[in-house]
Write a protein that holds these residues in place. Sequence first.
Motif, PDB file in Angstrom:
ATOM      1  N   VAL A   1      -9.995 -14.227   3.681  1.00  0.00           N
ATOM      2  CA  VAL A   1      -9.795 -12.779   3.650  1.00  0.00           C
ATOM      3  C   VAL A   1      -8.299 -12.507   3.635  1.00  0.00           C
ATOM      4  CG1 VAL A   1     -10.223 -10.573   4.792  1.00  0.00           C
ATOM      5  CG2 VAL A   1     -11.882 -12.418   5.036  1.00  0.00           C
ATOM      6  N   HIS A   2      -7.858 -11.661   2.695  1.00  0.00           N
ATOM      7  CA  HIS A   2      -6.481 -11.204   2.665  1.00  0.00           C
ATOM      8  C   HIS A   2      -6.442  -9.697   2.906  1.00  0.00           C
ATOM      9  CE1 HIS A   2      -4.610 -14.732   0.175  1.00  0.00           C
ATOM     10  NE2 HIS A   2      -4.894 -15.060   1.413  1.00  0.00           N
ATOM     11  N   ALA A   3      -5.423  -9.237   3.601  1.00  0.00           N
ATOM     12  CA  ALA A   3      -5.246  -7.816   3.869  1.00  0.00           C
ATOM     13  C   ALA A   3      -3.875  -7.395   3.347  1.00  0.00           C
ATOM     14  CB  ALA A   3      -5.346  -7.537   5.374  1.00  0.00           C
ATOM     15  N   VAL A   4      -3.838  -6.351   2.525  1.00  0.00           N
ATOM     16  CA  VAL A   4      -2.575  -5.875   1.949  1.00  0.00           C
ATOM     17  C   VAL A   4      -2.184  -4.564   2.617  1.00  0.00           C
ATOM     18  CG1 VAL A   4      -1.368  -5.148  -0.135  1.00  0.00           C
ATOM     19  CG2 VAL A   4      -3.099  -6.951  -0.266  1.00  0.00           C
ATOM     20  N   LEU A   5      -0.960  -4.522   3.095  1.00  0.00           N
ATOM     21  CA  LEU A   5      -0.398  -3.305   3.684  1.00  0.00           C
ATOM     22  C   LEU A   5       0.916  -3.002   2.997  1.00  0.00           C
ATOM     23  CD1 LEU A   5      -0.267  -1.052   5.826  1.00  0.00           C
ATOM     24  CD2 LEU A   5       0.800  -2.713   7.380  1.00  0.00           C
ATOM     25  N   GLU A   6       0.986  -1.854   2.357  1.00  0.00           N
ATOM     26  CA  GLU A   6       2.245  -1.442   1.740  1.00  0.00           C
ATOM     27  C   GLU A   6       3.185  -0.958   2.837  1.00  0.00           C
ATOM     28  OE1 GLU A   6       2.051   1.101  -1.628  1.00  0.00           O
ATOM     29  OE2 GLU A   6       0.605  -0.161  -2.708  1.00  0.00           O
TER      30      GLU A   6
ATOM     31  N   ILE B   1      -5.783  -0.289   5.336  1.00  0.00           N
ATOM     32  CA  ILE B   1      -5.557  -1.664   4.888  1.00  0.00           C
ATOM     33  C   ILE B   1      -6.506  -1.962   3.726  1.00  0.00           C
ATOM     34  CG2 ILE B   1      -5.493  -4.089   5.555  1.00  0.00           C
ATOM     35  CD1 ILE B   1      -3.531  -2.438   7.148  1.00  0.00           C
ATOM     36  N   THR B   2      -5.974  -2.559   2.678  1.00  0.00           N
ATOM     37  CA  THR B   2      -6.835  -3.002   1.577  1.00  0.00           C
ATOM     38  C   THR B   2      -7.271  -4.437   1.850  1.00  0.00           C
ATOM     39  OG1 THR B   2      -5.691  -1.569   0.008  1.00  0.00           O
ATOM     40  CG2 THR B   2      -7.039  -3.333  -0.901  1.00  0.00           C
ATOM     41  N   MET B   3      -8.584  -4.623   1.948  1.00  0.00           N
ATOM     42  CA  MET B   3      -9.167  -5.925   2.263  1.00  0.00           C
ATOM     43  C   MET B   3      -9.603  -6.617   0.967  1.00  0.00           C
ATOM     44  SD  MET B   3      -8.867  -5.827   5.538  1.00  0.00           S
ATOM     45  CE  MET B   3      -9.823  -7.269   5.990  1.00  0.00           C
ATOM     46  N   ILE B   4      -9.217  -7.871   0.837  1.00  0.00           N
ATOM     47  CA  ILE B   4      -9.539  -8.665  -0.346  1.00  0.00           C
ATOM     48  C   ILE B   4     -10.338  -9.887   0.117  1.00  0.00           C
ATOM     49  CG2 ILE B   4      -8.598  -9.908  -2.332  1.00  0.00           C
ATOM     50  CD1 ILE B   4      -6.115  -8.158  -2.106  1.00  0.00           C
ATOM     51  N   TYR B   5     -11.577  -9.958  -0.316  1.00  0.00           N
ATOM     52  CA  TYR B   5     -12.498 -10.986   0.169  1.00  0.00           C
ATOM     53  C   TYR B   5     -12.706 -12.068  -0.888  1.00  0.00           C
ATOM     54  CZ  TYR B   5     -13.652  -7.399   3.613  1.00  0.00           C
ATOM     55  OH  TYR B   5     -13.585  -6.454   4.602  1.00  0.00           O
ATOM     56  N   TYR B   6     -12.637 -13.327  -0.417  1.00  0.00           N
ATOM     57  CA  TYR B   6     -12.917 -14.485  -1.250  1.00  0.00           C
ATOM     58  C   TYR B   6     -14.083 -15.258  -0.642  1.00  0.00           C
ATOM     59  CZ  TYR B   6      -8.352 -13.592  -3.379  1.00  0.00           C
ATOM     60  OH  TYR B   6      -7.291 -13.014  -4.026  1.00  0.00           O
TER      61      TYR B   6
END
Length: 282
Positions: free
Chosen positions: A152-157, A143-148
Amino acid sequence: MMQEIEFIKFNPTENMTVLVKTKHLKEEYHQIASRLMAYDSLYAEQVGFIEESKNAGADSSLQMAGGEFCGNACMSLAAFVASGKGLPHGYSTTILMEVSGTDELVRCDVKNEMGLYRCSITMPIPARIKMQMWVVDGEELPITMIYYQEAVHAVLEAGQLDSSLRRSAETLARLINSSYEANLVGVLLYDPETHELAPLIHVPDVNSMMWERGCGSGTGSLGAYLAWKQRRCISLQVKQPGGEMHVTADWDEGSITAVRIEGTVGIVAEGKAFIHMVEEVI
């Protein structure tokens, strides 16, 4: 106790948004939002509160019920302010807003297109992006974690969305929420072949878990993710259940320098709602 709520309801890419005009105590925001979002009330995906700005350079101020940053709610407020200024058809204006979830003033360029407002808005730049392995329902997933600042957003292809994938995404949102203190957790399922995005948004303070039909913040995170992954600038039309949004992400010297999303907002209703407030037992 019955409360009278003055509201405006918006349609930004079918991510139905209610903004509250009347003044209320901040400790009431969660309960008001939960009631307004309900099927037997205004039935929306999110609720924000219009406040007086503390910044002299801002046109207005927006506080989301969960304290999160919300791109579509920002565009909705910008459309409302532009409408209140009597922006003529075919003309554009720039709205500056103070909003929850970021310390920076948010700029939104608004154009009146026959009563629909085309909005282009600057988004927060992620503080950090990293790949992380998560065990979900017994399966280890990258999972690619994107922190603000407060989200928190998690991107799953992933490919086609089915009930099993939906359950796994909801489980992942709860796992992330238990591991990080955040006002918002997003799980973004992205199909790189079709550029389709299925955004799941969990706001713990409002106890909402919503498969949104169009997510502005998720669209911004997707653009940031693709720029980070491909190490280049990104410009992409993102397909979502409620329609399409456009995202651009600038990449320069090894980092993301700007993220911007664009979509349309319709003002669909304005009036009063009546909700029963329950006193909290301490």
